[in-house]
Motif scaffolding. Structure first.
Motif, PDB file in Angstrom:
ATOM      1  N   LYS A 129       0.715  -1.255  -0.025  1.00 49.04           N
ATOM      2  CA  LYS A 129       0.026   0.028   0.002  1.00 49.04           C
ATOM      3  C   LYS A 129       0.725   1.323   0.098  1.00 49.04           C
ATOM      4  CE  LYS A 129      -4.128  -2.064   2.179  1.00 49.04           C
ATOM      5  NZ  LYS A 129      -5.029  -2.011   3.457  1.00 49.04           N
ATOM      6  N   ALA A 130       1.891   1.030   0.792  1.00 53.03           N
ATOM      7  CA  ALA A 130       2.800   2.481   0.707  1.00 53.03           C
ATOM      8  C   ALA A 130       3.373   2.556  -0.881  1.00 53.03           C
ATOM      9  CB  ALA A 130       4.192   2.145   1.739  1.00 53.03           C
ATOM     10  N   ALA A 131       3.803   1.793  -1.324  1.00 50.12           N
ATOM     11  CA  ALA A 131       4.218   1.644  -2.735  1.00 50.12           C
ATOM     12  C   ALA A 131       3.128   2.516  -3.668  1.00 50.12           C
ATOM     13  CB  ALA A 131       4.763   0.542  -3.115  1.00 50.12           C
ATOM     14  N   TRP A 132       2.073   1.633  -3.643  1.00 46.63           N
ATOM     15  CA  TRP A 132       0.972   2.291  -4.483  1.00 46.63           C
ATOM     16  C   TRP A 132       0.560   3.701  -4.182  1.00 46.63           C
ATOM     17  CZ3 TRP A 132      -2.585  -2.578  -3.296  1.00 46.63           C
ATOM     18  CH2 TRP A 132      -1.965  -3.606  -3.858  1.00 46.63           C
ATOM     19  N   TRP A 133       0.765   4.086  -2.974  1.00 52.87           N
ATOM     20  CA  TRP A 133       0.307   5.578  -2.484  1.00 52.87           C
ATOM     21  C   TRP A 133       1.396   6.486  -2.898  1.00 52.87           C
ATOM     22  CZ3 TRP A 133      -4.004   7.799  -1.091  1.00 52.87           C
ATOM     23  CH2 TRP A 133      -5.029   7.039  -0.468  1.00 52.87           C
ATOM     24  N   ALA A 134       2.830   6.043  -2.896  1.00 58.91           N
ATOM     25  CA  ALA A 134       3.737   6.688  -3.420  1.00 58.91           C
ATOM     26  C   ALA A 134       3.692   7.166  -4.990  1.00 58.91           C
ATOM     27  CB  ALA A 134       4.996   6.266  -2.758  1.00 58.91           C
ATOM     28  N   LEU A 135       3.158   5.859  -5.639  1.00 62.40           N
ATOM     29  CA  LEU A 135       3.383   5.950  -6.971  1.00 62.40           C
ATOM     30  C   LEU A 135       2.192   6.885  -7.550  1.00 62.40           C
ATOM     31  CD1 LEU A 135       4.556   2.671  -8.507  1.00 62.40           C
ATOM     32  CD2 LEU A 135       5.725   4.844  -8.479  1.00 62.40           C
ATOM     33  N   PRO A 162       1.227  17.032 -23.578  1.00 63.58           N
ATOM     34  CA  PRO A 162       0.258  16.328 -24.328  1.00 63.58           C
ATOM     35  C   PRO A 162      -0.435  15.034 -23.254  1.00 63.58           C
ATOM     36  CG  PRO A 162       2.474  15.551 -25.234  1.00 63.58           C
ATOM     37  CD  PRO A 162       2.500  16.816 -24.280  1.00 63.58           C
ATOM     38  N   TRP A 163      -1.490  14.978 -23.602  1.00 59.30           N
ATOM     39  CA  TRP A 163      -2.176  13.729 -22.855  1.00 59.30           C
ATOM     40  C   TRP A 163      -1.715  12.434 -23.253  1.00 59.30           C
ATOM     41  CZ3 TRP A 163      -5.118  14.488 -18.451  1.00 59.30           C
ATOM     42  CH2 TRP A 163      -5.390  15.487 -18.215  1.00 59.30           C
ATOM     43  N   GLY A 164      -1.417  12.346 -24.316  1.00 58.00           N
ATOM     44  CA  GLY A 164      -0.717  10.913 -24.852  1.00 58.00           C
ATOM     45  C   GLY A 164       0.310  10.809 -24.153  1.00 58.00           C
ATOM     46  N   GLU A 165       1.216  11.577 -23.344  1.00 56.46           N
ATOM     47  CA  GLU A 165       2.462  11.108 -22.413  1.00 56.46           C
ATOM     48  C   GLU A 165       1.888  10.650 -21.301  1.00 56.46           C
ATOM     49  OE1 GLU A 165       5.183  14.153 -19.818  1.00 56.46           O
ATOM     50  OE2 GLU A 165       5.121  14.484 -22.103  1.00 56.46           O
ATOM     51  N   GLU A 166       0.587  10.986 -20.860  1.00 63.12           N
ATOM     52  CA  GLU A 166       0.083  10.056 -19.429  1.00 63.12           C
ATOM     53  C   GLU A 166      -0.118   8.734 -19.653  1.00 63.12           C
ATOM     54  OE1 GLU A 166       0.220  12.073 -16.913  1.00 63.12           O
ATOM     55  OE2 GLU A 166       0.480  13.954 -18.214  1.00 63.12           O
ATOM     56  N   VAL A 167      -0.446   8.204 -21.054  1.00 61.11           N
ATOM     57  CA  VAL A 167      -0.438   6.835 -21.315  1.00 61.11           C
ATOM     58  C   VAL A 167       0.985   6.417 -21.109  1.00 61.11           C
ATOM     59  CG1 VAL A 167      -0.886   5.142 -22.987  1.00 61.11           C
ATOM     60  CG2 VAL A 167      -2.272   7.327 -23.026  1.00 61.11           C
ATOM     61  N   VAL A 168       1.907   6.897 -21.554  1.00 55.04           N
ATOM     62  CA  VAL A 168       3.180   6.068 -21.346  1.00 55.04           C
ATOM     63  C   VAL A 168       3.706   6.148 -20.061  1.00 55.04           C
ATOM     64  CG1 VAL A 168       5.878   6.625 -21.824  1.00 55.04           C
ATOM     65  CG2 VAL A 168       3.961   7.119 -23.458  1.00 55.04           C
ATOM     66  N   ILE A 169       3.379   7.253 -19.044  1.00 57.71           N
ATOM     67  CA  ILE A 169       3.677   7.225 -17.521  1.00 57.71           C
ATOM     68  C   ILE A 169       2.767   6.106 -16.907  1.00 57.71           C
ATOM     69  CG2 ILE A 169       3.477   8.612 -15.671  1.00 57.71           C
ATOM     70  CD1 ILE A 169       4.010  11.068 -17.248  1.00 57.71           C
ATOM     71  N   ALA A 170       1.443   5.898 -17.475  1.00 58.66           N
ATOM     72  CA  ALA A 170       0.379   5.151 -16.640  1.00 58.66           C
ATOM     73  C   ALA A 170       1.013   3.726 -16.934  1.00 58.66           C
ATOM     74  CB  ALA A 170      -0.877   4.963 -17.243  1.00 58.66           C
ATOM     75  N   ALA A 171       1.643   3.401 -18.105  1.00 59.94           N
ATOM     76  CA  ALA A 171       2.077   1.894 -18.523  1.00 59.94           C
ATOM     77  C   ALA A 171       3.566   1.781 -17.809  1.00 59.94           C
ATOM     78  CB  ALA A 171       2.572   2.301 -20.032  1.00 59.94           C
ATOM     79  N   TRP A 172       4.271   2.945 -17.372  1.00 61.86           N
ATOM     80  CA  TRP A 172       5.492   2.746 -16.643  1.00 61.86           C
ATOM     81  C   TRP A 172       5.012   2.349 -15.206  1.00 61.86           C
ATOM     82  CZ3 TRP A 172       7.146   6.091 -12.748  1.00 61.86           C
ATOM     83  CH2 TRP A 172       8.672   6.028 -12.336  1.00 61.86           C
ATOM     84  N   VAL A 173       4.189   2.980 -14.729  1.00 63.38           N
ATOM     85  CA  VAL A 173       3.830   2.647 -13.378  1.00 63.38           C
ATOM     86  C   VAL A 173       3.254   1.318 -13.318  1.00 63.38           C
ATOM     87  CG1 VAL A 173       2.123   3.436 -11.415  1.00 63.38           C
ATOM     88  CG2 VAL A 173       3.110   5.296 -12.944  1.00 63.38           C
ATOM     89  N   VAL A 174       2.265   1.234 -14.175  1.00 63.70           N
ATOM     90  CA  VAL A 174       1.810  -0.527 -14.023  1.00 63.70           C
ATOM     91  C   VAL A 174       3.050  -1.565 -14.079  1.00 63.70           C
ATOM     92  CG1 VAL A 174       0.387  -1.988 -15.156  1.00 63.70           C
ATOM     93  CG2 VAL A 174      -0.261   0.330 -15.045  1.00 63.70           C
ATOM     94  N   ALA A 175       3.963  -1.259 -15.060  1.00 66.56           N
ATOM     95  CA  ALA A 175       5.118  -2.048 -15.193  1.00 66.56           C
ATOM     96  C   ALA A 175       5.673  -2.257 -14.056  1.00 66.56           C
ATOM     97  CB  ALA A 175       6.000  -1.412 -16.335  1.00 66.56           C
ATOM     98  N   ILE A 176       6.193  -1.081 -13.255  1.00 68.64           N
ATOM     99  CA  ILE A 176       6.818  -1.160 -11.986  1.00 68.64           C
ATOM    100  C   ILE A 176       6.194  -1.913 -11.006  1.00 68.64           C
ATOM    101  CG2 ILE A 176       7.764   0.138  -9.945  1.00 68.64           C
ATOM    102  CD1 ILE A 176       8.362   2.463 -12.124  1.00 68.64           C
ATOM    103  N   LEU A 177       4.850  -1.678 -10.839  1.00 66.20           N
ATOM    104  CA  LEU A 177       4.204  -2.265  -9.625  1.00 66.20           C
ATOM    105  C   LEU A 177       3.918  -3.899 -10.142  1.00 66.20           C
ATOM    106  CD1 LEU A 177       1.118   0.255  -9.037  1.00 66.20           C
ATOM    107  CD2 LEU A 177       3.016  -0.347  -7.459  1.00 66.20           C
ATOM    108  N   ALA A 178       3.674  -4.272 -11.478  1.00 66.35           N
ATOM    109  CA  ALA A 178       3.691  -5.449 -11.940  1.00 66.35           C
ATOM    110  C   ALA A 178       4.961  -6.320 -11.474  1.00 66.35           C
ATOM    111  CB  ALA A 178       3.139  -5.577 -13.214  1.00 66.35           C
ATOM    112  N   GLY A 179       6.256  -5.876 -11.995  1.00 72.78           N
ATOM    113  CA  GLY A 179       7.440  -6.403 -11.507  1.00 72.78           C
ATOM    114  C   GLY A 179       7.697  -6.586 -10.161  1.00 72.78           C
ATOM    115  N   SER A 180       7.316  -5.585  -9.401  1.00 76.39           N
ATOM    116  CA  SER A 180       7.682  -5.537  -8.006  1.00 76.39           C
ATOM    117  C   SER A 180       6.735  -6.901  -7.388  1.00 76.39           C
ATOM    118  CB  SER A 180       7.032  -4.400  -7.427  1.00 76.39           C
ATOM    119  OG  SER A 180       8.082  -3.261  -7.689  1.00 76.39           O
TER     120      SER A 180
END
Length: 411
Positions: A129-135, A162-180
């Motif tokens: 939860k701490a990791a999710w809240w921080a990200l 651009p809003w398309g940049e948020e998709v890249v950031i969201a994918a980066w966040v999901v990748a970090i959480l999924a790998g962890s």
């Protein structure tokens, strides 16, 4: 000290910490590790050098790297020094420094790697939860800065992202959480497997210890009982009937020799763990020897066999022999009767043993340990069988064992 403190506080540390037990154990082991200086120093160098290269390509759209930016770039790795001992502080620290770095309009670069490492350390140590809240907080702050607060923050010449940049950031966040999470699950599985292996090894050691204790008890109890009776006979007849005393001493010698041989066999299994025993384990084929030993103490044993006799597996054969041996030993020790009856009944898939003595009990202390009946029950239970032992309605005492067995396979 830790165990005493845990008992005073009502349980072990992980039970009060709120996390899964295996994760709390993992965290405790990680806390005991040294501060990760080498990896953190290497990461700090990479972040500083990599950001310098990134700044050259973003000079027109970002603020120059000033002293404050350098402090923020070093603050992230500094927080990561705490990732083993204080993973929650580390993940929120790197997220906060990254957010301040974004608010300063500095060039994007390797600083976000520190966020990934802090998140990974928090998740695998059980602080998901701490990791999710921080990200989540970092992402929300980036949305505010990139789309609403950019006009009030440096540099003053940039536009909304651009809003398309948020998709890249969201994918980066999901990748970090999924790998962890994947690493956390794998480590939890490994910890569980290690705990199961340790428990299995301890269980096998306890079972082996109990088996050896039963063997030694049965061997010594029977032989020592015979020796005790014959020693009493020898002492009583030493002067009046030397020949009978000689016979008693001969019986003592034979019983002690047999006991030593069986004890040596048990001890050999301890010294050569995993090897086959040098001598075969005793079985019901040695029942005549039991009868002969009992006769040397003045006990007459009548044997009866019902059903078609079949070869038994070694474990069942040994258990049956020891049950009969212990039952006859109890008759010698505790019964005033000089007659015992042993009935062995073979049936498809089962073996029934019944040992009767007419009684009555002598009421004297025979020097037993009191573990005989318990040992018989343990042997029967190990095979999935039952033991009934107690006084008969017409007097005397009866031991009845019902053992499920399979005929021994022949080549």
């Amino acid at each position: 000290m830790e165990e005493q403190r845990a008992r005073r506080c009502g349980g072990p540390p992980w039970a009060r910490g709120g996390g899964p037990p295996l994760m709390r154990l993992w965290e405790a082991r990680r806390n005991a590790a040294t501060v990760p200086w080498p990896s953190t120093l290497a990461l700090a160098v990479f972040v500083m050098v990599g950001t310098g290269f990134a700044a050259k390509g973003q000079a027109a759209t970002s603020s120059p790297l000033d002293a404050f930016a350098r402090v923020l770039l070093l603050a992230g790795p500094a927080f990561l020094l705490l990732r083993n001992r204080r993973p929650v502080v580390a993940v929120f620290g790197v997220a906060a420094t990254a957010l301040l770095y974004l608010a300063g309009g500095y060039p994007h670069g390797p600083i976000f790697i520190t966020v990934a490492v802090g998140c990974f350390a928090a998740v695998v140590s059980g602080h998901r939860k701490a990791a999710w809240w921080a990200l989540g907080g970092l992402w929300a702050g980036h949305l505010l800065i990139a789309h609403w607060l950019y006009a009030y923050l440096p540099p003053g010449t940039d536009d909304a992202a651009p809003w398309g940049e948020e998709v890249v950031i969201a994918a980066w966040v999901v990748a970090i959480l999924a790998g962890s999470e994947l690493v956390r699950i794998r480590r939890e599985v490994w910890a569980r497997e290690r705990a199961e292996r340790a428990a299995s090894e301890k269980r096998r050691a306890d079972e082996e210890r109990l088996r050896i204790a039963r063997e030694l008890h049965d061997v010594l109890a029977h032989s020592i009982s015979v020796i005790n009776v014959q020693a009493g006979v020898g002492l009583a007849l030493l002067d009046n009937d030397p020949e009978q005393a000689r016979t008693a001493l001969t019986t003592i010698k034979a019983a002690s020799k047999e006991a030593l041989g069986e004890v040596r066999q048990v001890l050999d299994t301890l010294r050569t763990q995993g090897d086959a025993p040098r001598a075969p384990a005793p079985g019901l084929d040695r029942l005549p020897e039991l009868v002969e030993q009992a006769a040397s103490t003045g006990l007459s044993v009548e044997t009866e066999t019902a059903g078609e006799r079949v070869p038994l597996p070694p474990g069942a054969d040994l258990a049956a022999f020891r049950i009969v041996q212990e039952a006859l030993t109890n008759v010698v020790r505790h019964s005033g009767s000089r007659t015992a009856r042993v009935r062995i009944a073979y049936a498809p898939g089962r073996l029934e043993l019944r040992i009767d003595d007419e009684g009555p009990a002598t009421g004297s202390d025979a020097g037993g340990s009191g573990n005989g009946l318990a040992g018989m029950r343990e042997r029967a239970a190990a095979l999935g069988g039952t033991i009934e032992a107690g006084p008969r309605p017409d007097g005397g005492f009866r031991v009845r064992a019902d053992l499920p067995v399979r005929p021994k396979e022949t080549m």
